[in-house]
Scaffold this motif. Sequence first.
Motif, PDB file in Angstrom:
ATOM      1  N   ASN A 277      -5.568   3.316 -12.789  1.00  0.00           N
ATOM      2  CA  ASN A 277      -5.509   2.841 -11.407  1.00  0.00           C
ATOM      3  C   ASN A 277      -6.546   3.529 -10.536  1.00  0.00           C
ATOM      4  O   ASN A 277      -7.192   2.886  -9.699  1.00  0.00           O
ATOM      5  N   LYS A 278      -6.718   4.825 -10.728  1.00  0.00           N
ATOM      6  CA  LYS A 278      -7.719   5.544  -9.937  1.00  0.00           C
ATOM      7  C   LYS A 278      -9.125   5.032 -10.248  1.00  0.00           C
ATOM      8  O   LYS A 278      -9.942   4.835  -9.341  1.00  0.00           O
ATOM      9  N   ALA A 279      -9.403   4.803 -11.541  1.00  0.00           N
ATOM     10  CA  ALA A 279     -10.722   4.294 -11.933  1.00  0.00           C
ATOM     11  C   ALA A 279     -10.993   2.915 -11.341  1.00  0.00           C
ATOM     12  O   ALA A 279     -12.138   2.558 -11.055  1.00  0.00           O
ATOM     13  N   LEU A 280      -9.925   2.137 -11.159  1.00  0.00           N
ATOM     14  CA  LEU A 280     -10.064   0.798 -10.582  1.00  0.00           C
ATOM     15  C   LEU A 280     -10.072   0.805  -9.050  1.00  0.00           C
ATOM     16  O   LEU A 280     -10.192  -0.244  -8.421  1.00  0.00           O
ATOM     17  N   GLY A 281      -9.910   1.997  -8.467  1.00  0.00           N
ATOM     18  CA  GLY A 281      -9.932   2.107  -7.022  1.00  0.00           C
ATOM     19  C   GLY A 281      -8.608   1.808  -6.351  1.00  0.00           C
ATOM     20  O   GLY A 281      -8.560   1.604  -5.131  1.00  0.00           O
ATOM     21  N   PHE A 282      -7.525   1.805  -7.146  1.00  0.00           N
ATOM     22  CA  PHE A 282      -6.213   1.501  -6.573  1.00  0.00           C
ATOM     23  C   PHE A 282      -5.494   2.787  -6.203  1.00  0.00           C
ATOM     24  O   PHE A 282      -5.404   3.716  -7.005  1.00  0.00           O
ATOM     25  N   THR A 283      -4.998   2.852  -4.982  1.00  0.00           N
ATOM     26  CA  THR A 283      -4.222   3.997  -4.505  1.00  0.00           C
ATOM     27  C   THR A 283      -2.816   3.528  -4.177  1.00  0.00           C
ATOM     28  O   THR A 283      -2.642   2.506  -3.492  1.00  0.00           O
ATOM     29  N   VAL A 284      -1.816   4.247  -4.651  1.00  0.00           N
ATOM     30  CA  VAL A 284      -0.440   3.886  -4.357  1.00  0.00           C
ATOM     31  C   VAL A 284      -0.203   4.015  -2.855  1.00  0.00           C
ATOM     32  O   VAL A 284      -0.494   5.061  -2.276  1.00  0.00           O
ATOM     33  N   PRO A 285       0.293   2.974  -2.197  1.00  0.00           N
ATOM     34  CA  PRO A 285       0.545   3.057  -0.755  1.00  0.00           C
ATOM     35  C   PRO A 285       1.526   4.179  -0.433  1.00  0.00           C
ATOM     36  O   PRO A 285       2.474   4.434  -1.194  1.00  0.00           O
TER      37      PRO A 285
END
Length: 209
Positions: A110-118
């Motif tokens: 997720n971090k590599a894909l640029g996704f941050t948990v809200p």
Amino acid sequence: MAETITFYTNPMSRGQIARWMLEEIGQPYEMILLDYDGGMKSADYLAINPMGKVPAIVHAGKVVTECAAICAYLADAFPTANLAPPTDKRADYYRWLFFAAGPVEAAVTNKALGFTVPEGRERMAGYGTFDHAINALESAVSGPAWICGDQFTAADVYVGSQVDWGLSFGTMPSRPAFEAYAVRLRERPAYKRQKELDGALIAKMQKPA
């Protein structure tokens, strides 16, 4: 179990994890190389792994996919390799093997894909936050030897691959515990054989026609 292992892979994939484990057990295996657009999506291979991805192994007529499962299966199928603790000492073995396959894999991807948990939704993600997962992983490899103390196991192949790749590709922060663990891993003869074998295949694939 003396049956030959059939190993489906691509050197530029998580197949490197399965090959490392195969090299650790020291049993003969037949390698079948698959490309991403053709072989992995063929009807024959989809019958083995409907996900159309590698690695996969076939042993004694049984299919095993998913790297953590392959590592655990091979450790049990070939006990003379001593890559699994006694059954009454497997708490850390199972705990960190599946932690790396679940929370760590998800957090790093997720971090590599640029996704941050809200904010406020961390419990829904399962791994909380990237930092939570990495801090927990650090605690698992902070000892002087291996996940299960003095015994190197299949858990070290899988957890170690996550750490090794994370450091090599910058998807995991450099921390003293991670760096020291990676140094120990890279001294394994089976690790070195895997890198040599897959490195040669990658070089051949990248060589101009």
